[in-house]
Design an enzyme around this catalytic site. Structure first.
Site, short mmCIF file in Angstrom:
data_model
loop_
_atom_site.label_atom_id
_atom_site.label_comp_id
_atom_site.label_asym_id
_atom_site.label_seq_id
_atom_site.Cartn_x
_atom_site.Cartn_y
_atom_site.Cartn_z
CG ASP A 36 38.67 26.48 8.21
OD1 ASP A 36 38.06 27.55 8.34
OD2 ASP A 36 38.21 25.39 8.60
CE LYS A 58 36.69 30.32 13.63
NZ LYS A 58 35.68 29.47 14.28
CG MET A 173 43.11 22.00 17.17
SD MET A 173 41.41 22.62 17.03
CE MET A 173 40.50 21.33 17.89
#
Length: 504
Positions: A36, A58, A173
């Site tokens: 990631d 991402k 997030m």
């Protein structure tokens, strides 16, 4: 073909030291690492060099691969018979889509294991000095995705119950949605005076924390220009931060330190700097090349004619023993010699070669070595000194003044690293370096040679590993701010800490 296996491994929140031992074991056996975005990329170095590395990170609005494509990739690589490590930030099963990936593997009958990691929901507040529970302040905890838009009709978050039912709320997030999160919490009964902390890039030297209350945290975050990734903590436990801070209030925290040592030696200094919260920038001023000189070979052939063999660096140890082996000899050749080392690092390098030095001075310098030899009855003895090509004459002269004969030989040479120095020059000119470390006079000369103007260097603090290196820096026109009296890497780091502790 036999089907391989997939390990869903949590890499932790950012600090590489927080990955589990089982995670490290999996990486060591990996054929493929699928990783990631929010990882310390040094973790990839823990996999075998030949392992395939595939980035599937991402970011907001930018996905290299969809989740469906990642699931398919895991299955395909396992069906090729490979050991696959799916390396994920934090913990795979805490808002990390690890459950979806495990479902895809199970559906395709791919063997898999889950290796839990330390979630950022717990680690990041801890590094910011915030315990998520506390007997007097919080007995309940909730971890919530902050990525979901709170105002959408299909929200899975029950804001009405969440706002006041749990003492401590941790949003992951959630930077982009911070205004909506704050609004929803106050709308459903959370006090506007509730303490809030927003922690950016937690557990790393870039960590930054902004503290406020629900009523003003959005403005404060905007004022500090905080950007993702960040963890949001809501609750009374945030009040404990100032008393319990331990990570981001250390004297070297966040300081960018230029490490000018040769690349193969930079690791020890960088490791200590990282442990103390600094941000090492490894750009070696010098490289080390073995000379393979005939003179050194001849001296090795005549070792029985010497009484003392003195090493002044680990580089000298490496060069000498490399030639010893190349000539078909081993440590038995040194049987009749007394062996000296200028300091603990050189002594340790000798111990790795199976040699315990007879003599290490109390003061780790040329002067200290000579002073200590006065009690060793060296008059009339022959000394061999395998050293760098640019070593000064101070040590040899001092030993000769004791009545000994000295044979000084170039065992290796220092060479400039123009590409690294060009990068260092750019960083220094743009003010991106807080401290420059020098561990040798040669590093000083090579860095200074890369500059036409000294003021750019002197914008940063200059830290030197002893009076000799400090003298070379001063002679070159640099303002020396920090000097380690003991000629060791730990002493240099300690001197830097003392300097900045007094400055704050």
């Amino acid at each position: 073909m036999k089907t391989g296996k997939v390990y869903l491994v949590g890499a932790g929140p950012g600090d590489l030291g927080l990955i589990t031992q089982k995670g490290l074991d999996c990486l060591a056996e990996a054929d493929v690492v699928i990783y990631d975005r929010l990882l310390d990329e040094k973790s990839l170095d823990l996999a075998p060099p030949e392992a395939e590395r595939i980035y599937v990170g991402k970011a907001a609005g930018e996905h290299t691969r969809s989740q469906t494509e990642i699931n398919r990739l895991l299955v395909e690589k396992a069906r090729e018979g490979k050991t696959v490590v799916r390396l994920k930030g934090g913990d795979p099963y805490v808002l990390g889509r690890g459950g979806e990936e495990a479902e895809a593997l199970a559906e395709n009958k791919i063997p898999f294991e889950v290796v839990p990691g330390i979630t950022s929901a717990v680690a990041v507040p801890a590094y910011a000095g915030i315990p998520l529970t506390h007997r007097r302040l919080s007995s309940s905890l909730a971890v919530i995705t902050g990525h979901e838009t709170p105002g959408k009709d299909s929200s899975s978050i029950n804001w009405e119950k969440l706002a006041t039912a749990v003492d401590t709320l941790v949003f992951l997030m959630g930077m982009k949605n911070l205004p909506q999160i704050v609004a929803k919490l106050m709308e459903h009964g959370r006090s506007a005076d509730t303490p809030v902390a927003v922690i950016k890039e937690g557990t790393t030297p870039e960590q930054e924390t902004v503290v406020g209350r629900l009523k003003d945290i959005v403005a404060k975050v905007k004022e500090h220009r905080l950007t993702p990734p960040a963890v949001i903590v809501v609750g009374e436990v945030v009040r404990l931060r100032e008393r319990l801070r331990w990570f981001d209030n250390r004297p070297l925290f966040g300081r960018r330190v230029l490490v000018t040592r040769a690349r193969h030696q930079a690791g020890a200094l960088s490791k200590l700097l990282i442990e103390r919260g600094a941000r090492p920038v490894e750009l070696p001023a010098i490289g080390i090349e073995k000379t393979g000189s005939r003179e050194l070979d001849n001296a090795i052939a005549k070792l029985t004619t010497y009484h003392w063999l003195i090493f002044t660096s680990s580089n000298g140890v490496a060069a000498f023993f490399e030639r010893l082996r190349a000539l078909g000899r081993d440590n038995r050749t040194l049987g009749g010699l007394k062996i000296g080392a200028i300091g603990p690092a050189t002594a340790k390098a000798l111990e790795h070669k199976g040699i315990i030095p007879d003599y290490v001075p109390e003061v780790y310098s040329s002067e200290g070595l000579v002073a200590g030899l006065k009690s060793q009855s060296v008059g009339g003895k022959r000394f061999l000194l395998p050293r760098a090509d640019i070593a000064d004459e101070e040590l040899a002269r001092g030993i000769m003044e004791l009545g000994a004969e000295v044979h000084e030989i170039s065992a290796y040479r220092t060479v400039p690293q123009p590409e690294a120095m060009a990068q260092a020059r750019e960083l220094l000119l743009s003010g991106q370096i807080d401290v420059i470390t020098f561990t040798s006079s040669s590093a000083v000369s090579k860095l200074v040679a890369a500059f036409k103007e000294l003021p750019a260097i002197n914008k940063a603090k200059i830290a030197c590993i002893g009076s000799k290196t400090a003298g070379a820096a001063a002679k070159a026109g640099l303002k020396v701010d920090i000097v380690a009296e003991e000629h060791t890497i730990p002493a240099l780091v300690a001197a830097m800490e003392d300097y900045f502790r007094k400055e704050t």
